[in-house]
Structures are given as C-alpha cells and as structure tokens.
Design a protein around this motif. Structure first.
Motif, PDB file in Angstrom:
ATOM      1  N   LYS A 100       0.825  -1.205   0.000  1.00 47.83           N
ATOM      2  CA  LYS A 100       0.000   0.000   0.000  1.00 47.83           C
ATOM      3  C   LYS A 100       0.861   1.257   0.000  1.00 47.83           C
ATOM      4  N   SER A 101       0.359   2.275  -0.683  1.00 49.27           N
ATOM      5  CA  SER A 101       0.994   3.586  -0.652  1.00 49.27           C
ATOM      6  C   SER A 101       0.281   4.395   0.430  1.00 49.27           C
ATOM      7  N   THR A 102       1.031   4.861   1.416  1.00 49.25           N
ATOM      8  CA  THR A 102       0.374   5.459   2.589  1.00 49.25           C
ATOM      9  C   THR A 102       0.931   6.851   2.907  1.00 49.25           C
ATOM     10  N   PRO A 103       0.131   7.634   3.605  1.00 51.86           N
ATOM     11  CA  PRO A 103       0.594   8.984   3.972  1.00 51.86           C
ATOM     12  C   PRO A 103       1.722   8.944   4.992  1.00 51.86           C
ATOM     13  N   VAL A 104       2.480   9.988   5.018  1.00 53.41           N
ATOM     14  CA  VAL A 104       3.599  10.105   5.953  1.00 53.41           C
ATOM     15  C   VAL A 104       3.109   9.935   7.393  1.00 53.41           C
ATOM     16  N   SER A 105       1.935  10.462   7.676  1.00 55.44           N
ATOM     17  CA  SER A 105       1.431  10.435   9.058  1.00 55.44           C
ATOM     18  C   SER A 105       1.091   9.017   9.525  1.00 55.44           C
ATOM     19  N   ASP A 106       1.047   8.037   8.616  1.00 54.35           N
ATOM     20  CA  ASP A 106       0.879   6.637   9.046  1.00 54.35           C
ATOM     21  C   ASP A 106       2.154   6.098   9.688  1.00 54.35           C
ATOM     22  N   HIS A 107       3.273   6.803   9.466  1.00 50.08           N
ATOM     23  CA  HIS A 107       4.562   6.255   9.885  1.00 50.08           C
ATOM     24  C   HIS A 107       5.244   7.071  10.969  1.00 50.08           C
ATOM     25  N   ILE A 108       5.056   8.375  10.931  1.00 54.49           N
ATOM     26  CA  ILE A 108       5.689   9.230  11.944  1.00 54.49           C
ATOM     27  C   ILE A 108       4.703  10.296  12.387  1.00 54.49           C
ATOM     28  N   ARG A 109       5.034  10.985  13.450  1.00 52.46           N
ATOM     29  CA  ARG A 109       4.227  12.120  13.866  1.00 52.46           C
ATOM     30  C   ARG A 109       4.532  13.296  12.929  1.00 52.46           C
ATOM     31  N   VAL A 110       3.500  13.842  12.341  1.00 51.50           N
ATOM     32  CA  VAL A 110       3.662  14.972  11.429  1.00 51.50           C
ATOM     33  C   VAL A 110       3.109  16.211  12.135  1.00 51.50           C
ATOM     34  N   ASP A 111       3.842  17.302  12.084  1.00 47.49           N
ATOM     35  CA  ASP A 111       3.372  18.504  12.783  1.00 47.49           C
ATOM     36  C   ASP A 111       2.269  19.211  12.015  1.00 47.49           C
ATOM     37  N   GLN A 142      -0.388  28.994  -0.442  1.00 52.82           N
ATOM     38  CA  GLN A 142      -0.800  28.399   0.828  1.00 52.82           C
ATOM     39  C   GLN A 142       0.410  27.781   1.535  1.00 52.82           C
ATOM     40  N   LEU A 143       1.267  27.131   0.750  1.00 47.73           N
ATOM     41  CA  LEU A 143       2.487  26.566   1.330  1.00 47.73           C
ATOM     42  C   LEU A 143       3.350  27.685   1.920  1.00 47.73           C
ATOM     43  N   PHE A 144       3.473  28.766   1.178  1.00 51.93           N
ATOM     44  CA  PHE A 144       4.257  29.905   1.642  1.00 51.93           C
ATOM     45  C   PHE A 144       3.663  30.475   2.928  1.00 51.93           C
ATOM     46  N   SER A 145       2.331  30.560   2.940  1.00 57.33           N
ATOM     47  CA  SER A 145       1.652  31.088   4.124  1.00 57.33           C
ATOM     48  C   SER A 145       1.968  30.230   5.357  1.00 57.33           C
ATOM     49  N   VAL A 146       1.917  28.914   5.186  1.00 50.53           N
ATOM     50  CA  VAL A 146       2.205  28.020   6.311  1.00 50.53           C
ATOM     51  C   VAL A 146       3.666  28.193   6.750  1.00 50.53           C
ATOM     52  N   THR A 201       7.559  32.507  11.769  1.00 50.83           N
ATOM     53  CA  THR A 201       7.355  33.634  12.677  1.00 50.83           C
ATOM     54  C   THR A 201       6.835  33.157  14.029  1.00 50.83           C
ATOM     55  N   GLY A 202       6.907  31.867  14.256  1.00 49.78           N
ATOM     56  CA  GLY A 202       6.607  31.346  15.582  1.00 49.78           C
ATOM     57  C   GLY A 202       5.126  31.199  15.868  1.00 49.78           C
ATOM     58  N   ARG A 203       4.323  31.109  14.810  1.00 46.71           N
ATOM     59  CA  ARG A 203       2.884  31.002  14.993  1.00 46.71           C
ATOM     60  C   ARG A 203       2.475  29.581  14.669  1.00 46.71           C
ATOM     61  N   ARG A 204       1.422  29.143  15.311  1.00 48.09           N
ATOM     62  CA  ARG A 204       0.889  27.844  14.943  1.00 48.09           C
ATOM     63  C   ARG A 204       0.095  28.024  13.656  1.00 48.09           C
TER      64      ARG A 204
END
Lengths: 261, 371
Positions: free
Chosen positions: A124-135, A147-151, A157-160
């Motif tokens: 199976k091809s699975t998402p990264v979050s199936d294997h490690i904790r993703v922030d 949107q990627l740039f915004s994140v 800048t230290g924001r969630r």
C-alpha cells in the motif's frame, strides 16, 4: 522560531511522488527570495546538490511512503527534524498511487512492470502520518504555492499555522465563481473538499476532482447521492471519489460502505 | 403581502417606452455613477459594472429550480442570478489593516465610487434595507461608505421565478419603499416609472415621461396582483417565529442534514448573510495583515470556540441558519433576515428547498398542537 537572527535550516525531501510540489516551492519566485533571507536551504535536491546532514529546523516531505526503504528514511527525517510538514496530497493522503491500495498488489505490479520480481515496494501507498508524527500538513496535487508559503511564514514567525478547512464552495464563491453544478450540471466534488487551491478548476468551468482532499466534517454520502441524481453513474462517482484522495479516512470509510450498497 | 394600492399611490406613476430606460441609464452615468447591473457572462446573469445600457440582456429568460439554473434565449424575462448587491457593499474579502513590527497600524485606503444599481429586483432592494438594519449607524465603515452614495433603480418583477417567495416575505415582487426609481416593463414596449425619493424625482425629471393613464395604472395593478400570487411559499408569516421556535426539536432538520453538504453555498449567495471570519497573515518582516472574509453558519469551524464547539452536528447548523433568518433576526433588527429571493434554493448544489423546510416544520408543529 522568532526572536533570533540565526537562519532556520530548511530541508525538502522527496518520497514517492512526481516532484510537482517541490517545484511549487521554486514557483514562489520573488517570495522564495524573501524566504531565503529567513531560512538556509540545507537539503533540497530538486534545487541544489548541496547536502547538509542536519539536524533541520523544518523538514518538508513530499510524496507517499511506498517502499520499505522509505519507511526507514521517513523515521530518520523525523528524528533529525524539529518540525515536519507533509506537503502535497501524496504525503498527506497517499496520492494517486494509492489507487493500488484498492487492488491486488501482485496484479498491479505485473501490469505495470515487465520484470515484477525486481520491484521492492509495499502493498500500500500510505501517507507520511501513518509512519511518523507529522506537525502540519499542506495538501494539494500539487500544493498551492501561496498556501504553502503562508504556512511556512507562520511557522517561521513562531505562529501555529492556520488555514481554513471549510468547503471549496466558499473559496469558489468568494472568488466570484458561479456554481458549475447548478449552472451547467457538471459533477463537482467541491462541496465536500477543502478550500486552498483558489477554486482552480471551477474557475475554468470544470468540476473539482478533489485533489486537496476532504474538508472538515465532509458529507460524502449526501454528495454521492446528489451526483447520482444529476445523472452521474455510481461507478463514475466511485472513480471520482477514489481518484486523488480516496485513501483519506473519511472518503475511504464512505467508499468501503458505498461500494457494497 | 404588499397591497397594490400601497405601491401605486405612494408616488406618482409615469409612462414611457423602452428607450427611456436607456436614457435613465445614461442619466446615472452622466451624474458620475458607476452603474452595476445585470449582464450575461458565460451563460449566467451576473451583477457587474456596465459600460453601456445595451449590455443588459433584455430578452433572455431563465429557468430556476432547486439546485438548477439555466439562462434561455426565449424573449422572456430573466430574474436575479447568483450575485447580490452584498458583493459590492460588503466584499467577500477585505483587508482590515496591516500591523507593523513596531505595532503601528496602517489602514487601507479604499476608493469609493458613487454606485448605481440598475435593474436589481425588489428582493435585493429589500436585502439592502435588511443589511442597513444590521450595520446600523455604527456598522461596517466600508459598507456605510458605499451605501452613502447609492442610487437604487429597481426593476419590478412581472414574472417571478420558480424559486422566488418574496410575496410571502412581504418584500416584492414590486418595490414599495427604499428605492430611488422603480420601473416596470409592462409589455408592448411600455415602461412604467415610479420615483421613490427626491433623488428619484430629480432623475426622472430628466426623462421625457408622461403621467400614466388610468388604464395603465389598472393594468399595472393587475400585473402586480398576478405576480404576487406566483412568488409564494406554502407558509405565512403569521406567528412564524413563535411556531418555528416550538419546532426546535423537529425531525425535519435532521432529515435535511442527511442531504445537506454543509458547503455554505447558501450563506455565500444569500443577500443578507453577513457573517465573516478574520484571518491573520503574518509576513516574514514581522508585519501581519488582518483580512476579513465571508464565512457562514454552515461552516464547521464557525461555532468552534476556545473550549469546545456549540453546533457540532450539521442539523444544528442548518437549523440555526433557518432560525436566524426567521426568528432571531426579527427580534434583534425588526425585520426578517430572509427576503425570499430564493437564491439559497436555486444555488444549493444539493437542491434543498428552504420553503419546504419551513413549511414542513410549521406543519409538524401545527399537527402536534392539534393533538
């Protein structure tokens, strides 16, 4: 990550994917230049042959996990990185290649490769979050570079990081589009898919095919029924929902039920 | 229901021809208004800035049904499309301010134009009046700046559409207050004009109109009565807030939630939905933009607050939307929040009919009371 002048170390990794999301980062153009003032690109093979072994402040992972080697590699990256962000639909949901998850793996390998015995991949091809904790996760096929740039800006800048997870319809209507389903009878997955792409397909008169994945609290049951009502055969509904993000939890759970009905 | 006499004898009634509409358009332009009106764009009647009167697609009609919209070139009359004046008075995305790293605040400078809405329908006129009630004198500054210099030229609806229910909501199909000029295309090239304000009287004086003849007024009255019969829902406003409140636990909402997507298209196309989300966009130089965008009560995150979520189920969100329009609004602002334009019906991709929902809840409560 604010408050000091030391540049953050950014790494960009590719797993099973087409590299399109990494290219979106390069597509940032002028914004990339302002980003480089804040980050040091420590590892980004699509853009530079320089390899800094880490540790990294921010690791972006593109692609799904689909080989035994990738399972090991993704764990290494987690250990070596402070913040891990999965970018793109492959990394977030398993990607188009997770279409094989619905089929018999051996059949698929035989159909695709002349020498299947040379292939060493996972069933199976699975998402990264199936294997490690993703922030954090930024979906899309490919991701929306803004949107990627915004994140990234928010992380740096230290924001969630925050972006809205509501229906694509909202972004579509705010942008001044007319509903393609209502005005032209075009099947559209927008009502259950997440905003973020700028409603790209409906802006060009096409229905959303769901490449950004499900919105928060999606209603695939209701949408599937409606798509059938406006004339889309059930097999087509299934294929559309499976297509890009069918392996996401809510769509998969729905499809497993719907296909049996 | 609006009585025909209320409309017809409030102001004078004048008679003209279709060319006078063009003159009216040109008077607005010559007085420096940017004119917003109906325009055919990609087979949909949009509200857009018009440069020329001939851009108005008279002669086109439309077919509207729950979740269905098509424009037809049939010599008929088109109704309002998906856009409402809200888009111009209360933009979908608005920069509120930029905050600098030294915490100084910079406000954007917008250019405000004198704006004329040409040929909007009485429901949209009513929606502007409803929005006025919400914004009040201390409301959104952007809204007030556009509103201050608005010229409202309304086209009365001789043929309301199949999703319209303005006659039930008491907002149409003929305008009776709050407009500058109202006109009615009564057929055979004749157009009846009515001023609704001093500005309207002044503007109409530039046209060469004649006072309408008695037969014309009678004819118009009959048109109004016929149109009013069409734009109806199967419920009335009598005791509606109280009845709906008694139906809080109605099964109808739960049934609808099985068809609803929670996509908020209804909120987006509604001419009075004013809810918003505020997004902060930090920049790498330490500044940040604060942006206001349209949001809606069907959004999951809308009722998500620190410490919990007070409308987690979709049926509760749908119900809140209905109750806000028909119950809470009138208590807070003195009008219903719904003007009966029917956009939420036509533009619901699930094809949900708000009129049926309200009717069914009312019926359920009435049945319960009789027992």
């Amino acid at each position: 990550m604010s408050g000091n002048n030391k540049k953050a170390k950014l790494a960009v990794f590719k797993f099973s994917s087409c590299s399109g999301c990494q290219d979106k980062l390069i597509d940032l153009g002028e914004n990339l230049l302002s980003l480089i003032e804040k980050v040091e690109i420590a590892y980004f093979l699509e853009a530079s042959s320089r390899i800094d072994p880490g540790p990294y402040d921010v690791a972006l992972i593109e692609g799904s996990v689909s080989t035994p080697h990738e399972v090991e590699l993704v764990k290494e990256i987690r250990k070596n990185s402070r913040i891990v962000i999965a970018i793109g639909t492959c990394a977030v949901y398993g990607g188009i290649q997770s279409l094989r998850n619905w089929m018999n793996y051996q059949d698929v390998v035989k159909q695709v490769y002349p020498k299947p015995e040379w292939i060493n991949s996972l069933e199976k091809s699975t998402p990264v979050s199936d294997h490690i904790r993703v922030d954090y996760q930024v979906s899309g096929c490919p991701v929306n570079e803004l949107q990627l740039f915004s994140v990234l800006k928010q992380v740096l800048t230290g924001r969630r990081p925050y972006h809205r997870l509501e229906s694509l319809c909202q972004e579509c209507k705010r942008g001044g589009n007319v509903c393609v389903m209502v005005s032209r009878g075009i099947p559209c997955l927008g009502p259950i898919m997440v905003e973020g792409c700028g409603a790209l397909c409906p802006s060009y008169g096409r229905g959303c095919y769901g490449c950004f994945g499900p919105m928060i609290d999606p209603k695939p049951d209701a949408l599937a029924r409606r798509l059938e009502e406006i004339g889309l055969p059930k097999e087509e509904v299934i294929l559309r929902l499976r297509g890009f993000t069918g392996w996401s939890d809510p769509i998969r759970r729905f499809l497993e039920r719907y296909e049996r009905e | 229901m609006i009585f025909a006499d209320q409309v017809l004898f409030r102001g004078s009634v004048y008679s003209g021809v279709e060319d006078d509409l063009k003159s009216l358009f040109n008077v607005a332009v010559s007085r420096g208004y940017r004119v917003i009106g109906p325009k055919l764009v990609n087979s949909v009647i949009r509200l857009e800035q018009l440069n020329d009167f001939n851009e108005i697609p008279y002669g086109y009609g439309d077919k509207q049904a729950p979740g269905y919209y098509r424009v037809v070139n049939n010599g008929g009359r088109f109704r309002h499309g998906p856009d409402s004046p809200k888009r111009f008075l209360y933009p979908p995305e608005l920069l509120l301010f930029i905050i600098r790293p030294d915490l100084s605040v910079e406000y954007p400078r917008f250019e405000f134009y004198k704006t004329a809405f040409f040929g909007i329908k009485p429901c949209d006129l009513a929606a502007i009046n409803v929005m006025d009630g919400v914004q009040g004198e201390l409301g959104d500054e952007y809204y007030r700046k556009v509103r201050e210099n608005l010229l409202l030229i309304v086209e009365n609806c001789v043929e309301p559409g199949d999703t319209c229910f303005c006659a039930t909501m008491g907002t149409g199909p003929f305008a009776f207050k709050g407009f500058d000029v109202a006109y009615t295309r009564v057929g055979s090239g004749v157009v009846i004009f009515q001023p609704g304000s001093d500005l309207g009287v002044d503007i109409l004086s530039e046209l060469s109109l004649r006072p309408a003849e008695d037969e014309q007024v009678d004819f118009l009255r009959n048109l109004m009565l016929d149109a009013s019969k069409k734009a109806r829902a199967e419920f009335t406003l009598e005791n509606l807030p109280e009845t709906l409140e008694m139906g809080l636990d109605s099964e109808v909402y739960r049934k609808i939630a099985e068809r609803c997507f929670g996509c908020a298209n209804c909120n987006m196309v509604c001419p009075t939905c004013f809810c918003f989300d505020v997004i902060d966009e930090p920049e790498l130089d330490g500044s940040a933009k604060r942006i206001r965008i349209w949001d809606g009560c069907h959004s999951y995150s809308y009722a998500q607050v620190a410490g919990g979520h007070f409308r987690k189920s979709l049926y509760a969100r749908y119900r809140h939307w209905v109750l806000h329009k028909f119950v809470y609004w009138i208590r807070q602002f003195g009008t219903f929040g719904c003007v009966g334009c029917g956009r939420c019906i036509t533009w619901c991709p699930a094809g949900i009919d708000l009129r049926q929902v309200v009717r069914d809840v009312v019926k359920e409560v009435e049945t319960r009371c009789r027992r």
